[in-house]
Design a protein around this motif. Structure first.
Motif, PDB file in Angstrom:
ATOM      1  N   ALA A  41       0.824  -1.216   0.000  1.00 19.84           N
ATOM      2  CA  ALA A  41       0.000   0.000   0.000  1.00 19.84           C
ATOM      3  C   ALA A  41       0.853   1.260   0.000  1.00 19.84           C
ATOM      4  N   SER A  42       1.903   1.297   0.828  1.00 16.36           N
ATOM      5  CA  SER A  42       2.735   2.498   0.914  1.00 16.36           C
ATOM      6  C   SER A  42       3.410   2.795  -0.416  1.00 16.36           C
ATOM      7  N   TRP A  43       3.897   1.750  -1.077  1.00 16.33           N
ATOM      8  CA  TRP A  43       4.564   1.940  -2.360  1.00 16.33           C
ATOM      9  C   TRP A  43       3.562   2.344  -3.430  1.00 16.33           C
ATOM     10  N   LEU A  44       2.372   1.746  -3.368  1.00 19.28           N
ATOM     11  CA  LEU A  44       1.327   2.104  -4.322  1.00 19.28           C
ATOM     12  C   LEU A  44       0.929   3.566  -4.164  1.00 19.28           C
ATOM     13  N   VAL A  45       0.740   3.990  -2.915  1.00 22.06           N
ATOM     14  CA  VAL A  45       0.351   5.377  -2.650  1.00 22.06           C
ATOM     15  C   VAL A  45       1.443   6.342  -3.102  1.00 22.06           C
ATOM     16  N   ALA A  46       2.702   5.993  -2.827  1.00 23.89           N
ATOM     17  CA  ALA A  46       3.806   6.854  -3.254  1.00 23.89           C
ATOM     18  C   ALA A  46       3.831   6.975  -4.774  1.00 23.89           C
ATOM     19  N   GLY A  47       3.594   5.861  -5.457  1.00 25.08           N
ATOM     20  CA  GLY A  47       3.558   5.897  -6.921  1.00 25.08           C
ATOM     21  C   GLY A  47       2.424   6.753  -7.445  1.00 25.08           C
ATOM     22  N   VAL A  48       1.263   6.635  -6.819  1.00 24.04           N
ATOM     23  CA  VAL A  48       0.114   7.449  -7.217  1.00 24.04           C
ATOM     24  C   VAL A  48       0.406   8.926  -6.989  1.00 24.04           C
ATOM     25  N   ALA A  49       1.061   9.245  -5.876  1.00 22.24           N
ATOM     26  CA  ALA A  49       1.404  10.644  -5.580  1.00 22.24           C
ATOM     27  C   ALA A  49       2.350  11.204  -6.638  1.00 22.24           C
ATOM     28  N   VAL A  50       3.353  10.419  -7.023  1.00 24.46           N
ATOM     29  CA  VAL A  50       4.285  10.863  -8.067  1.00 24.46           C
ATOM     30  C   VAL A  50       3.541  11.083  -9.381  1.00 24.46           C
ATOM     31  N   LEU A  51       2.691  10.134  -9.736  1.00 21.72           N
ATOM     32  CA  LEU A  51       1.934  10.253 -10.982  1.00 21.72           C
ATOM     33  C   LEU A  51       1.018  11.471 -10.950  1.00 21.72           C
ATOM     34  N   ALA A  52       0.369  11.702  -9.814  1.00 20.20           N
ATOM     35  CA  ALA A  52      -0.532  12.844  -9.691  1.00 20.20           C
ATOM     36  C   ALA A  52       0.227  14.159  -9.841  1.00 20.20           C
ATOM     37  N   LEU A  53       1.427  14.227  -9.274  1.00 23.29           N
ATOM     38  CA  LEU A  53       2.227  15.447  -9.398  1.00 23.29           C
ATOM     39  C   LEU A  53       2.646  15.685 -10.846  1.00 23.29           C
ATOM     40  N   LEU A  54       3.018  14.624 -11.545  1.00 20.40           N
ATOM     41  CA  LEU A  54       3.426  14.767 -12.943  1.00 20.40           C
ATOM     42  C   LEU A  54       2.248  15.164 -13.826  1.00 20.40           C
ATOM     43  N   VAL A  55       1.118  14.496 -13.616  1.00 18.87           N
ATOM     44  CA  VAL A  55      -0.077  14.821 -14.404  1.00 18.87           C
ATOM     45  C   VAL A  55      -0.557  16.232 -14.073  1.00 18.87           C
ATOM     46  N   GLY A  56      -0.517  16.582 -12.795  1.00 21.75           N
ATOM     47  CA  GLY A  56      -0.941  17.924 -12.395  1.00 21.75           C
ATOM     48  C   GLY A  56      -0.097  19.004 -13.038  1.00 21.75           C
ATOM     49  N   ARG A  57       1.196  18.734 -13.184  1.00 18.04           N
ATOM     50  CA  ARG A  57       2.069  19.717 -13.823  1.00 18.04           C
ATOM     51  C   ARG A  57       1.682  19.936 -15.286  1.00 18.04           C
ATOM     52  N   ARG A  58       1.297  18.860 -15.949  1.00 21.22           N
ATOM     53  CA  ARG A  58       0.864  18.993 -17.348  1.00 21.22           C
ATOM     54  C   ARG A  58      -0.496  19.677 -17.437  1.00 21.22           C
ATOM     55  N   LEU A  59      -1.396  19.327 -16.512  1.00 21.92           N
ATOM     56  CA  LEU A  59      -2.723  19.937 -16.525  1.00 21.92           C
ATOM     57  C   LEU A  59      -2.656  21.431 -16.226  1.00 21.92           C
ATOM     58  N   ALA A  60      -1.638  21.827 -15.473  1.00 23.47           N
ATOM     59  CA  ALA A  60      -1.497  23.248 -15.132  1.00 23.47           C
ATOM     60  C   ALA A  60      -1.258  24.100 -16.374  1.00 23.47           C
ATOM     61  N   ARG A  61      -0.821  23.476 -17.463  1.00 21.04           N
ATOM     62  CA  ARG A  61      -0.575  24.210 -18.705  1.00 21.04           C
ATOM     63  C   ARG A  61      -1.834  24.304 -19.571  1.00 21.04           C
ATOM     64  N   THR A  62      -2.915  23.681 -19.117  1.00 20.34           N
ATOM     65  CA  THR A  62      -4.166  23.720 -19.867  1.00 20.34           C
ATOM     66  C   THR A  62      -5.038  24.858 -19.341  1.00 20.34           C
ATOM     67  N   THR A  63      -6.291  24.842 -19.768  1.00 16.51           N
ATOM     68  CA  THR A  63      -7.221  25.901 -19.354  1.00 16.51           C
ATOM     69  C   THR A  63      -7.915  25.592 -18.032  1.00 16.51           C
ATOM     70  N   LEU A  64      -7.564  24.480 -17.400  1.00 21.54           N
ATOM     71  CA  LEU A  64      -8.175  24.168 -16.108  1.00 21.54           C
ATOM     72  C   LEU A  64      -7.827  25.239 -15.083  1.00 21.54           C
ATOM     73  N   SER A  65      -8.798  25.614 -14.282  1.00 19.63           N
ATOM     74  CA  SER A  65      -8.561  26.621 -13.250  1.00 19.63           C
ATOM     75  C   SER A  65      -7.743  26.028 -12.103  1.00 19.63           C
ATOM     76  N   THR A  66      -7.081  26.900 -11.353  1.00 22.87           N
ATOM     77  CA  THR A  66      -6.312  26.425 -10.206  1.00 22.87           C
ATOM     78  C   THR A  66      -7.220  25.780  -9.168  1.00 22.87           C
ATOM     79  N   LEU A  67      -8.455  26.246  -9.058  1.00 18.96           N
ATOM     80  CA  LEU A  67      -9.378  25.663  -8.084  1.00 18.96           C
ATOM     81  C   LEU A  67      -9.718  24.229  -8.480  1.00 18.96           C
ATOM     82  N   THR A  68      -9.913  23.989  -9.778  1.00 21.08           N
ATOM     83  CA  THR A  68     -10.189  22.629 -10.242  1.00 21.08           C
ATOM     84  C   THR A  68      -8.994  21.727  -9.994  1.00 21.08           C
ATOM     85  N   LEU A  69      -7.794  22.224 -10.287  1.00 18.70           N
ATOM     86  CA  LEU A  69      -6.586  21.443 -10.032  1.00 18.70           C
ATOM     87  C   LEU A  69      -6.428  21.150  -8.545  1.00 18.70           C
TER      88      LEU A  69
END
Length: 225
Positions: free
Chosen positions: A130-158
Motif C-alpha cells: 500500500a505504501s509503495w502504491l500510494v507513493a507511486g500514485v502521488a508521483v503520478l498525480a504530481l506529474l499529471v498535475g504539472r501537465r494539466l497546469a498548462r491547460t485551461t483548467l482553473s487552479t481551483l479545479t486542479l
C-alpha cells in the motif's frame, strides 16, 4: 468604505474569504496589497485624489469574489501539492522503518498453527504494497498535475483534483494498516501482543497516517469556497 481605507477594506474582505496555510495566505494578501498600492500611486501621479485613486485601483483589480476564487485555488493547489509530496516522501520510509524494527525485535514471522485463509494473505500483501502504491500514485498525480497546469483548467479545479487524490491515497494506506490489524486480531489476537519497541513503532506509524489524513482533509477544505 472610508477614503483612506479603501485598499485596507478590500484586503480585509479578501482575507475573510480565504482559507489556507497562514504563511501562504499572508504572502498572497501582501502581493495583492502591493499591487493595489502601486496602482493607486500611479493614479495619484496622474492627478486623482487619494480616495479616487484607491477606488480606481480596487476596481481594476477585480471584484473580491472573483479574486478570492483565484487565490483560493492557489492556496488549495499549494497545499494539495505539498500533501502529495509528503505522501511520496514519508510513507515508504515509514513502512521500511517499521519492517526493520519488526525484523530486529521479532525476526521472521512465525507460521500460523493452520494455513491462513486466502483472504488473509490478500490483506497482508495489500498492506505490504500500500505504501509503495500510494507513493507511486502521488508521483503520478504530481506529474499529471504539472501537465494539466498548462491547460485551461482553473487552479481551483486542479486543487480539488489534488485533494481528491490525496484523500483517496491516505484512505488506501490507512485502510491497509487497519485491515491487517483487524484481520490478525480475527485469526490470532495473540500476534498483536508485540515487544514495546514494535508497539511504539506501530503507534508511530498510525500517528503518521492520522497526520496525513488531517493534511488530506485540509486539501478538501482549502479547495472549496
Amino acid at each position: 468604505m472610508a477614503g483612506a481605507g479603501v485598499i485596507d477594506d478590500y484586503v480585509t474582505a479578501l482575507d475573510r474569504r480565504l482559507r489556507g496555510p497562514d504563511h501562504a495566505k499572508d504572502d498572497l494578501l501582501a502581493e495583492a496589497r502591493d499591487s493595489l498600492d502601486d496602482a493607486a500611486s500611479a493614479h495619484r501621479d496622474r492627478g486623482l485624489a487619494d480616495e479616487a485613486a484607491q477606488r480606481r485601483a480596487v476596481a481594476e483589480f477585480g471584484p473580491v469574489a472573483a479574486v478570492a476564487r483565484d487565490y483560493q485555488g492557489l492556496l488549495g493547489l499549494a497545499h494539495g501539492t505539498r500533501t502529495l509530496r509528503t505522501l511520496m516522501l514519508v510513507l515508504p520510509p515509514a513502512h521500511l522503518l517499521w519492517e526493520l524494527n519488526r525484523a530486529f525485535w521479532i525476526g521472521a514471522w512465525q507460521d500460523f498453527d493452520t494455513p491462513p485463509p486466502a483472504w488473509y494473505l490478500l490483506v497482508a500483501r495489500f498492506n505490504d504494497t500500500a505504501s509503495w502504491l500510494v507513493a507511486g500514485v502521488a508521483v503520478l498525480a504530481l506529474l499529471v498535475g504539472r501537465r494539466l497546469a498548462r491547460t485551461t483548467l482553473s487552479t481551483l479545479t486542479l486543487a480539488r483534483l489534488a485533494g481528491a487524490v490525496a484523500v483517496g491515497a491516505v484512505g488506501v494506506a490507512l485502510g491497509g494498516n487497519l485491515a491487517i490489524l483487524a484481520a490478525t486480531a480475527h485469526l490470532d489476537a495473540a500476534r498483536l501482543v508485540v515487544s514495546p519497541p514494535v508497539l511504539l513503532a506501530t503507534l508511530f506509524s498510525l500517528a503518521v497516517m492520522l497526520r496525513l489524513a488531517v493534511l488530506a482533509r485540509r486539501c478538501v477544505v482549502f479547495s472549496s469556497l
